[in-house]
Design an enzyme around this catalytic site. Structure first.
Site, PDB file in Angstrom:
ATOM      1  N   GLU A 176       0.850  -1.196   0.000  1.00 37.73           N
ATOM      2  CA  GLU A 176       0.000   0.000   0.000  1.00 37.73           C
ATOM      3  C   GLU A 176       0.890   1.251   0.000  1.00 37.73           C
ATOM      4  O   GLU A 176       1.771   1.377   0.853  1.00 37.73           O
ATOM      5  CB  GLU A 176      -0.916  -0.024   1.223  1.00 37.73           C
ATOM      6  CG  GLU A 176      -1.650   1.264   1.519  1.00 37.73           C
ATOM      7  CD  GLU A 176      -2.471   1.795   0.340  1.00 37.73           C
ATOM      8  OE1 GLU A 176      -3.213   1.015  -0.279  1.00 37.73           O
ATOM      9  OE2 GLU A 176      -2.337   3.005   0.024  1.00 37.73           O
ATOM     10  N   ALA A 177       0.604   2.147  -0.946  1.00 33.57           N
ATOM     11  CA  ALA A 177       1.422   3.366  -1.053  1.00 33.57           C
ATOM     12  C   ALA A 177       1.228   4.280   0.151  1.00 33.57           C
ATOM     13  O   ALA A 177       2.163   4.986   0.566  1.00 33.57           O
ATOM     14  CB  ALA A 177       1.052   4.121  -2.335  1.00 33.57           C
ATOM     15  N   HIS A 214     -16.602   8.435  -8.771  1.00 33.39           N
ATOM     16  CA  HIS A 214     -16.853   7.080  -9.259  1.00 33.39           C
ATOM     17  C   HIS A 214     -16.105   6.778 -10.549  1.00 33.39           C
ATOM     18  O   HIS A 214     -16.665   6.211 -11.495  1.00 33.39           O
ATOM     19  CB  HIS A 214     -18.362   6.881  -9.443  1.00 33.39           C
ATOM     20  CG  HIS A 214     -19.136   7.070  -8.173  1.00 33.39           C
ATOM     21  ND1 HIS A 214     -20.469   7.413  -8.141  1.00 33.39           N
ATOM     22  CD2 HIS A 214     -18.746   6.959  -6.866  1.00 33.39           C
ATOM     23  CE1 HIS A 214     -20.869   7.509  -6.885  1.00 33.39           C
ATOM     24  NE2 HIS A 214     -19.840   7.235  -6.092  1.00 33.39           N
TER      25      HIS A 214
HETATM   26  C1  LIG Z   1     -14.421  11.075  -1.504  1.00 33.42           C
HETATM   27  C2  LIG Z   1     -15.032   9.807  -2.034  1.00 33.42           C
HETATM   28  C3  LIG Z   1     -16.361   9.508  -1.724  1.00 33.42           C
HETATM   29  C4  LIG Z   1     -16.941   8.348  -2.232  1.00 33.42           C
HETATM   30  N1  LIG Z   1     -18.181   7.977  -1.772  1.00 33.42           N
HETATM   31  C5  LIG Z   1     -18.656   6.754  -2.096  1.00 33.42           C
HETATM   32  C6  LIG Z   1     -19.805   6.223  -1.449  1.00 33.42           C
HETATM   33  O1  LIG Z   1     -20.360   6.798  -0.519  1.00 33.42           O
HETATM   34  N2  LIG Z   1     -20.270   5.011  -1.867  1.00 33.42           N
HETATM   35  C7  LIG Z   1     -19.666   4.317  -2.867  1.00 33.42           C
HETATM   36  O2  LIG Z   1     -20.180   3.271  -3.245  1.00 33.42           O
HETATM   37  N3  LIG Z   1     -18.542   4.783  -3.451  1.00 33.42           N
HETATM   38  C8  LIG Z   1     -17.993   5.939  -3.050  1.00 33.42           C
HETATM   39  N4  LIG Z   1     -16.814   6.352  -3.568  1.00 33.42           N
HETATM   40  C9  LIG Z   1     -16.156   5.498  -4.571  1.00 33.42           C
HETATM   41  C10 LIG Z   1     -15.563   4.228  -3.977  1.00 33.42           C
HETATM   42  O3  LIG Z   1     -14.951   4.506  -2.744  1.00 33.42           O
HETATM   43  C11 LIG Z   1     -14.558   3.636  -4.982  1.00 33.42           C
HETATM   44  O4  LIG Z   1     -15.224   3.337  -6.193  1.00 33.42           O
HETATM   45  C12 LIG Z   1     -13.890   2.366  -4.464  1.00 33.42           C
HETATM   46  O5  LIG Z   1     -13.293   2.594  -3.211  1.00 33.42           O
HETATM   47  C13 LIG Z   1     -12.846   1.885  -5.472  1.00 33.42           C
HETATM   48  O6  LIG Z   1     -12.190   0.763  -4.958  1.00 33.42           O
HETATM   49  P1  LIG Z   1     -10.823   0.267  -5.584  1.00 33.42           P
HETATM   50  O7  LIG Z   1     -10.425  -0.947  -4.824  1.00 33.42           O
HETATM   51  O8  LIG Z   1     -10.963   0.175  -7.049  1.00 33.42           O
HETATM   52  O9  LIG Z   1      -9.766   1.454  -5.324  1.00 33.42           O
HETATM   53  P2  LIG Z   1      -9.308   2.140  -3.959  1.00 33.42           P
HETATM   54  O10 LIG Z   1     -10.225   1.825  -2.840  1.00 33.42           O
HETATM   55  O11 LIG Z   1      -9.080   3.572  -4.284  1.00 33.42           O
HETATM   56  O12 LIG Z   1      -7.934   1.422  -3.601  1.00 33.42           O
HETATM   57  C14 LIG Z   1      -6.740   1.599  -4.323  1.00 33.42           C
HETATM   58  C15 LIG Z   1      -5.575   1.474  -3.344  1.00 33.42           C
HETATM   59  O13 LIG Z   1      -4.375   1.308  -4.102  1.00 33.42           O
HETATM   60  C16 LIG Z   1      -3.364   2.122  -3.533  1.00 33.42           C
HETATM   61  N5  LIG Z   1      -2.391   2.424  -4.590  1.00 33.42           N
HETATM   62  C17 LIG Z   1      -2.587   3.170  -5.703  1.00 33.42           C
HETATM   63  N6  LIG Z   1      -1.457   3.228  -6.434  1.00 33.42           N
HETATM   64  C18 LIG Z   1      -0.526   2.499  -5.777  1.00 33.42           C
HETATM   65  C19 LIG Z   1       0.840   2.201  -6.023  1.00 33.42           C
HETATM   66  N7  LIG Z   1       1.486   2.648  -7.115  1.00 33.42           N
HETATM   67  N8  LIG Z   1       1.511   1.419  -5.124  1.00 33.42           N
HETATM   68  C20 LIG Z   1       0.869   0.943  -4.009  1.00 33.42           C
HETATM   69  N9  LIG Z   1      -0.431   1.224  -3.725  1.00 33.42           N
HETATM   70  C21 LIG Z   1      -1.120   1.986  -4.600  1.00 33.42           C
HETATM   71  C22 LIG Z   1      -4.127   3.348  -3.051  1.00 33.42           C
HETATM   72  O14 LIG Z   1      -3.374   4.099  -2.124  1.00 33.42           O
HETATM   73  C23 LIG Z   1      -5.395   2.720  -2.484  1.00 33.42           C
HETATM   74  O15 LIG Z   1      -5.242   2.357  -1.131  1.00 33.42           O
HETATM   75  C24 LIG Z   1     -16.191   7.496  -3.085  1.00 33.42           C
HETATM   76  C25 LIG Z   1     -14.865   7.801  -3.378  1.00 33.42           C
HETATM   77  C26 LIG Z   1     -14.275   8.930  -2.849  1.00 33.42           C
HETATM   78  C27 LIG Z   1     -12.830   9.208  -3.150  1.00 33.42           C
END
Ligand SMILES: Cc1cc2nc3c(=O)[nH]c(=O)nc-3n(C[C@H](O)[C@H](O)[C@H](O)COP(=O)(O)OP(=O)(O)OC[C@H]3O[C@@H](n4cnc5c(N)ncnc54)[C@H](O)[C@@H]3O)c2cc1C
Length: 495
Positions: free
Chosen positions: A38-39, A434
């Site tokens: 995790e970054a 999103h």
């Molecule tokens: C402010 C905000 C409000 C939102 N509200 C909602 C809500 O209420 N309900 C809902 O359904 N969705 C909501 N969303 C959207 C939802 O949170 C995301 O669609 C979902 O979390 C995406 O999941 P993911 O696993 O694809 O990515 P993420 O949860 O973003 O995880 C990616 C992870 O990878 C890590 N990473 C990235 N690059 C690197 C690298 N090079 N090396 C190591 N680690 C890295 C990041 O630090 C992060 O921890 C919201 C998003 C935000 C930002």
């Protein structure tokens, strides 16, 4: 199926966010030796855990703090794209709302080539997740302003929908959220953290790229320059999110060959779809002050958003294309002047037609990606969002708000006629958070991953996160990202 059965003994999971935390847990339970990278750091910031304080996390050290390039169809503005950079990923920053989307969203994925992702395939996964480790609940007290907003929406003519995850989205509802005892629950705290001692977890370490040898992913490069380090495993899983994962692939030489060559990045595999098909939902604010009684400040343990609605902005749509979300605070954003109290009916577009892209600007960790949402480029998006703003204005004028609270529209305000709302939308549109689609799954040559989430053309490499979503579902994307995490882990363990 166990890790031993699938033959996978070790795996690197990049990203401890919504999807990655689930993948890491499932592989660990199956006996796979997991290295979770995790970054960001650990989730020690108290604002993460108090649902009322989510707004404090924007621009914090837990936010990647991305910005788009200037958006010509949205007033030339650069839109802030918060993304979680911490254990929990964006589920550590988000509003915790849980929405499955419409059955037809997933049937459309299947019809477009995401074989095995139709509603009949994904519905049981949602059922399982919601009865497992994550609390998904609407059993909490509504703030007085939120109860009145729901009443006003009913007065405007919307049905009261007791369960928008029950097959019909349309109507106004209390939000289902992942909150327990006034605290945020995310996939990190529910899935990965409880088994952290059984994994190798590296925090504060950014993955630069994937190491590929003879067409197979064999590990990752952490950091760069003098601090570079290599870690190896049987399988590499990218769960770095819709903005993070394509960046890693591109730095690894997996992407559009001409773009990579122009940046001096050796081409490992020509994958023209990496970074393309970027799309997002959009919001535009309608803000009210109250003249009869104050709304009051956010209460600890209570989210500032507790209700939303789904509505079709025009006839003939198979499902709602708008999803206003309601805040118990004024969401001023860049607006001036601003008051101190009020509430916001945030108009929301959830069926966008515009498609943008993500590209690298250079091969290094500090080279910020070029992120273009193409916000409101397609006129249909502006029309739907403008219709949603007009509806929010009407809801604010209903007795439950106008008479009971003395609600008065501050923005767009009386100077903006309904006919001029499109200009308001272009001036104020912000992300709904999103972003999806940058590593689209499918069966065609442009698809980055196949329906088992394997990166086409590279062995031992999968993308398991929101970037594989081919078309954004009708609703918030956290639940879909969790569902993708569960399914991706199953695919991997099945071999
Ligand atoms: C402010 C905000 C409000 C939102 N509200 C909602 C809500 O209420 N309900 C809902 O359904 N969705 C909501 N969303 C959207 C939802 O949170 C995301 O669609 C979902 O979390 C995406 O999941 P993911 O696993 O694809 O990515 P993420 O949860 O973003 O995880 C990616 C992870 O990878 C890590 N990473 C990235 N690059 C690197 C690298 N090079 N090396 C190591 N680690 C890295 C990041 O630090 C992060 O921890 C919201 C998003 C935000 C930002």
């Amino acid at each position: 199926m166990t890790g031993a059965n699938s033959g996978v003994r070790s795996a690197i999971v990049v990203g401890a966010g919504t999807s990655g935390a689930i993948v890491a847990r499932r592989l660990t339970d199956a006996g796979v030796a997991v290295t979770l990278v995790e970054a960001g750091g650990y989730d020690t910031n108290p604002a993460i855990h108090d649902p009322s304080r989510a707004g404090e996390l924007w621009h914090s050290t837990e936010d990647w703090d991305f910005f788009t390039v200037p958006q010509p169809h949205a007033g030339g503005r650069q839109l802030h794209l918060p993304r979680g950079k911490v254990t929990g990923g964006s589920h550590a920053l988000n509003a915790m709302i849980w929405v499955r989307g419409a059955a037809s969203d997933y049937d459309a994925w299947e019809a477009a080539g995401a074989t095995g992702w139709g509603w009949a395939d994904v519905e049981p996964i949602y059922d399982a997740i919601e009865n497992d480790l994550l609390p998904v609940t609407d059993d909490y007290a509504l703030s007085p302003i939120q109860a009145s907003i729901i009443d006003a929406a009913v007065e405007e003519g919307l049905p009261r929908n007791p369960n928008y995850n029950g097959g019909t989205l349309d109507g106004v509802s209390q939000e289902q959220v992942t909150i327990k005892d006034g605290r945020r629950v995310n996939t990190w705290t529910a899935y990965a953290q409880p088994v952290a001692e059984r994994m190798t977890i590296l925090t504060g370490r950014a993955v630069h790229s994937v190491i590929v040898r003879d067409g197979r992913a064999v590990g990752i490069r952490l950091g760069e320059g003098d601090e570079a380090e290599e870690v190896f495993a049987d399988e590499v899983i990218l769960s770095a999110g819709a903005l993070g994962t394509p960046v890693i692939l591109l730095r690894s030489g997996i992407g559009p060959a001409a773009e990579l060559a122009a940046l001096g990045i050796p081409v490992v595999h020509d994958a023209p779809g990496v970074g393309k098909n970027l799309h997002d939902h959009l919001l535009s604010p309608v803000i009210f002050a109250t003249e009869k009684k104050p709304v009051g400040p956010p209460q600890p343990g209570v989210s500032v958003t507790q209700s939303h609605l789904f509505w079709r902005s025009r006839d003939g749509l198979p499902q709602p294309d708008t999803q206003p979300i309601h805040f118990s605070v004024p969401m001023w954003g860049e607006l001036e002047p601003r008051g101190t109290d009020g509430f916001t009916l945030m108009a929301g577009l959830v069926t966008p037609y515009s498609r943008g892209e993500l590209r690298l600007t250079g091969p290094g960790l500090d080279d910020l990606p070029h992120i273009d949402l193409a916000a409101l480029e397609d006129q249909r998006d502006a029309d739907a969002l403008a219709a949603s703003v007009r509806q929010c204005r009407r809801i604010g004028g209903q007795p439950a708000l106008a008479e009971e609270w003395g609600a008065v529209e501050v923005y767009p305000g009386p100077d903006v006629a309904d006919d001029d709302v499109e200009e308001w939308v272009r001036r104020t549109a912000i992300t709904y958070h999103h972003q999806v689609g940058t590593c689209r799954m499918g069966s065609d040559p442009q698809a980055v991953v196949d329906p088992q989430l394997r990166v086409r053309g590279i062995e031992g490499l999968r993308v398991i996160d929101a970037s594989v979503i081919p078309t954004v579902p009708t609703g918030n994307t956290n639940a879909p990202a969790a569902m993708i995490g569960e399914r991706g882990a199953r695919f991997l363990l099945a071999g």
